[in-house]
Design an enzyme around this catalytic site. Structure first.
Site: not given
Ligand code: B1M
Length: 215
Positions: A100, A102, A153
């Site tokens: 991930d 982000h 996630s």
């Protein structure tokens, strides 16, 4: 357009022209810098998410929106309230989970915790369980904070919790991010871990939970 609409628009359009002037105005009009982030800027981000989901935006455009958000947060950061106690509340190891990228939410959690007496060690994005375990041994934190926005996630957090348990780690874990929920945390992550697992819905919630966990 109203100030709030203009602020949301910078994020949606991915443009910074006039942004700093409007942020300065917002500092005078909003109760706190965080209220600007949680209000109009997050509204813009939600709209970006909606348009992206609808195939009306491409990744490159979403990246520009993320840039606007990051610039805004950096601009607002110095105006945020800081507690006087200096990094004495405890140490938090922070990471976005494996797979991930982000990191805007995680970085916000970093800022809020750092401004409120925690020492934060940020491991960055795409952090594999093995790297997290190595960092726990090296940094000896009091809490591990995991962020993740993708649906996969959430599952990665379960795997990460299992790996931490197998490594004999039972420190409190603070989890957060759009793909998670309190229910998922309680039903899926908690049973896989020997220590406390708490779910934070946003950065301020993360702060109050970190305070409670270490009290
Ligand atoms: Co992506 N993305 N993205 N993206 N992106 C989402 C998450 C998505 C929901 C958009 C959508 O489709 N509607 C969707 C996920 C769908 C799913 O999994 N079901 C998605 C997708 C699909 C993808 C890609 C796969 C797209 C692609 O390549 N085809 C790809 C994934 C890459 C990867 O990770 N491997 C991708 C890439 C990107 C960009 C790089 C372009 C960019 C990120 C840039 C960056 O972060 N540096 C991006 C963005 C910006 C988004 C959206 C639009 C906005 C996310 C954001 O920054 N929000 C997002 C849609 C949305 O969320 N509305 C989306 C603002 C931020 C402050 O909020 O991170 O939720 P958030 O943090 C909150 C809380 O969640 C909480 O506190 C914060 C608020 O105070 N919190 C914690 C978060 N972590 C915490 C940890 C804590 C405590 C609280 O304690 C430790």
């Amino acid at each position: 357009l109203s100030l709030a609409e203009r602020l949301a628009n910078y994020v949606v359009e991915g443009t910074k022209e006039g942004l700093l002037d409007d942020l300065k105005q917002a500092l005078a009009e909003y109760p706190s810098p965080l209220a600007i982030i949680n209000g109009p800027l997050m509204d813009g981000m939600s709209e970006v998410g909606r348009l992206f989901n609808d195939n009306q935006l491409i990744v490159a455009e979403v990246l520009q929106s993320a840039e606007v958000m990051k610039t805004s947060v950096s601009f607002l950061e110095p105006f945020m309230e800081k507690s006087v106690e200096s990094s004495s509340k405890g140490k938090v190891l922070l990471a976005t989970v494996k797979g991930d990228v982000h990191d805007i939410g995680k970085n916000l959690v970093d800022i809020i915790l750092s401004n409120n007496g925690f020492k934060v060690v940020d491991l960055g994005i795409k952090v594999a369980p093995a790297d997290l375990i190595a960092a726990v041994r090296r940094e000896k934190p009091d809490v591990v904070g995991l962020s993740g926005l993708l649906v996969k996630s959430a599952q990665q957090m379960v795997l990460t919790a299992q790996d931490l348990r197998e490594a004999g780690i039972d420190l409190p874990i603070l989890v957060g991010g759009a793909a998670l929920s309190r229910k998922f945390t309680i039903n899926k992550i908690v049973p896989e871990y020997n220590g406390l697992v708490v779910y934070a819905k946003d950065a301020m919630d993360g702060l109050s939970l970190a305070n409670r966990v270490l009290d």
